[in-house]
Enzyme design. Structure first.
Site, short mmCIF file in Angstrom:
data_model
loop_
_atom_site.label_atom_id
_atom_site.label_comp_id
_atom_site.label_asym_id
_atom_site.label_seq_id
_atom_site.Cartn_x
_atom_site.Cartn_y
_atom_site.Cartn_z
N ARG A 152 70.46 54.44 78.83
CA ARG A 152 71.49 53.39 78.93
C ARG A 152 72.43 53.83 80.04
O ARG A 152 73.03 54.90 79.98
CB ARG A 152 72.24 53.25 77.60
CG ARG A 152 73.47 52.39 77.73
CD ARG A 152 74.06 52.02 76.39
NE ARG A 152 73.23 51.03 75.73
CZ ARG A 152 73.65 50.29 74.69
NH1 ARG A 152 74.87 50.44 74.21
NH2 ARG A 152 72.86 49.39 74.14
N HIS A 169 69.12 43.87 79.37
CA HIS A 169 69.03 44.55 78.07
C HIS A 169 67.74 44.09 77.38
O HIS A 169 67.77 43.41 76.35
CB HIS A 169 70.27 44.22 77.23
CG HIS A 169 70.48 45.14 76.06
ND1 HIS A 169 69.71 46.25 75.81
CD2 HIS A 169 71.40 45.10 75.04
CE1 HIS A 169 70.14 46.85 74.71
NE2 HIS A 169 71.16 46.17 74.23
N GLN A 179 66.82 44.61 73.54
CA GLN A 179 67.59 43.74 72.65
C GLN A 179 66.93 42.36 72.54
O GLN A 179 66.71 41.85 71.44
CB GLN A 179 69.03 43.59 73.18
CG GLN A 179 69.85 42.58 72.42
CD GLN A 179 70.22 43.04 71.03
OE1 GLN A 179 70.76 44.12 70.86
NE2 GLN A 179 69.96 42.23 70.02
N ASP A 236 77.49 36.56 73.36
CA ASP A 236 77.76 37.99 73.53
C ASP A 236 79.23 38.13 73.92
O ASP A 236 79.89 37.14 74.28
CB ASP A 236 76.82 38.55 74.63
CG ASP A 236 76.97 40.06 74.83
OD1 ASP A 236 77.49 40.75 73.93
OD2 ASP A 236 76.57 40.54 75.91
N CYS A 271 74.03 39.85 69.90
CA CYS A 271 73.44 41.19 69.98
C CYS A 271 74.30 42.23 69.26
O CYS A 271 73.78 43.28 68.87
CB CYS A 271 73.22 41.58 71.43
SG CYS A 271 74.75 41.60 72.39
N ARG A 298 65.94 45.45 65.68
CA ARG A 298 65.98 46.44 66.76
C ARG A 298 65.06 47.62 66.42
O ARG A 298 64.33 48.11 67.27
CB ARG A 298 67.42 46.95 66.98
CG ARG A 298 68.38 45.93 67.58
CD ARG A 298 68.04 45.56 69.00
NE ARG A 298 67.94 46.70 69.88
CZ ARG A 298 68.96 47.27 70.54
NH1 ARG A 298 70.17 46.77 70.42
NH2 ARG A 298 68.76 48.29 71.35
N1 NVA Z 1 77.04 42.73 77.30
C1 NVA Z 1 77.34 43.83 76.41
C2 NVA Z 1 76.18 44.11 75.50
C3 NVA Z 1 76.41 45.21 74.50
C4 NVA Z 1 75.21 45.46 73.65
C5 NVA Z 1 77.70 45.06 77.22
O1 NVA Z 1 77.01 45.32 78.23
O2 NVA Z 1 78.64 45.74 76.88
N1 CP Z 2 73.29 45.48 70.77
C1 CP Z 2 73.38 46.77 71.18
O1 CP Z 2 72.69 47.22 72.10
O2 CP Z 2 74.25 47.52 70.45
P1 CP Z 2 74.78 48.97 70.81
O3 CP Z 2 75.65 48.86 72.02
O4 CP Z 2 75.53 49.40 69.58
O5 CP Z 2 73.59 49.86 71.09
#
Ligand code: NVA
Ligand code: CP
Length: 303
Positions: A105, A132, A135, A223, A262, A290
């Site tokens: 990540r 992502h 997800q 989101d 998500c 997930r």
């Molecule tokens: N769009 C959000 C998704 C978190 C799972 C982010 O990137 O923070």
């Molecule tokens: N939806 C998701 O990826 O959650 P986290 O940021 O908790 O991993």
């Protein structure tokens, strides 16, 4: 399914590849419920690199590795040499000597591409600023559990044109279901993606008015308005107010509309608590999936 090397975006996959993953995830879910674990990754280790926070991704991948008979090692930029400037490429070369897979990540998709280029083991995208995909695969599994087919289905993404919006566009281009994307002016998804579906992908529509966008839709997806690494500001909050998923918005969708998010949710910001906790919400099933989808991806890439 052909041997897949990395899982960086959904564009590298065919519709059949994605359907195979969805079928496998269902199969692994059923096996788990029957107590018949598949230990296909016995003796294998996944390196998990987190340069941003996580709850679902971290825990679902770690539990997935455990349930498949393997092991996961958690690395962050602060507790590893990445934080002191060791390159992604050198990190990938070293991790490839210990581990049979890497999940990362990070911020820029370029970081992930560097990792994948230098790695001799599969690299999985655990979220970037751009995509992502792990997800959205779990989201699709959840939709299929309820709606049984993607044929004739309309999904509507409402909110910020972020990594999730981009990945939904990516999924719709590969799988061919109808997708409306409704974002305020100035917050639309990445330009390159818009160009890709502009002429050739009539199943993906930008519909600025959120009420127009959700008319008769089967799925509403939203989101956070402030992704990790972004500053929260009141001006953006005001701009996004008409895009909140609430009871009034749902009244324009199909009567059996599914609502997905998500997570983490900013309750009563992009979605009301009433909707998140209400009968149309499948967010907890989505979060559970997930785990099953991560297992399908790990098994396909690492076994
Ligand atoms: N769009 C959000 C998704 C978190 C799972 C982010 O990137 O923070
Ligand atoms: N939806 C998701 O990826 O959650 P986290 O940021 O908790 O991993």
């Amino acid at each position: 399914m052909k041997q897949l090397r990395h899982f960086l975006t959904l564009f590298e996959y065919s519709a059949k590849d994605l359907i195979d993953l969805l079928v496998l995830a269902d199969d692994l879910k059923a096996r788990l419920k029957k107590g018949k674990e598949d230990h296909c990754l016995k003796g294998k280790t996944l390196a998990m690199i987190f340069e941003k926070s996580s709850t679902r991704t971290k825990v679902s991948f770690e539990v997935a590795m455990f349930q498949l008979g393997g092991h996961a090692v958690n690395i962050t930029s602060t507790d590893s040499q990445l934080g002191r400037g060791e390159t992604y490429e050198d990190t990938a070369r070293v991790l490839s000597r210990y581990c049979q897979g890497i999940m990362m990540r990070t911020f820029s998709q370029v970081n992930l591409d560097k990792m994948a280029e230098a790695s001799s083991v599969p690299v999985i995208n655990g979220l970037t600023d751009l995509f992502h995909p792990v997800q959205v695969m779990a989201d699709l599994q959840t939709i299929l559990e309820v709606k049984k087919t993607l044929k004739g289905l309309k999904v509507t993404y409402v909110g910020d044109g972020n990594n999730l919006a981009n990945t939904w566009i990516n999924a719709a281009i590969v799988l061919g279901f109808d997708l409306n994307v409704s974002c305020p002016p100035g917050f639309k998804p990445a330009g390159a993606l818009l160009n890709q579906f502009g002429k050739e992908h009539h199943n993906v529509q930008m519909v600025e008015d959120p009420i127009e966008a959700v008319k008769s839709t089967d799925v509403i997806y939203t989101d956070t308005w402030f992704s990790m690494g972004q500053k929260e500001d009141e001006k953006k909050r005001k701009t996004f107010a008409p895009y909140q998923v609430n009871r009034e918005m749902l009244s324009h969708a199909a009567s059996d509309v599914m609502v997905l998010h998500c997570l983490p949710a900013h309750r009563d910001e992009e979605i009301t608590s009433e909707v998140l906790d209400g009968p149309h919400s499948y967010v907890w099933e989505e979060a559970e999936n997930r785990l099953h989808m991560q297992k399908a991806i790990l098994k396909t890439l690492m076994s």
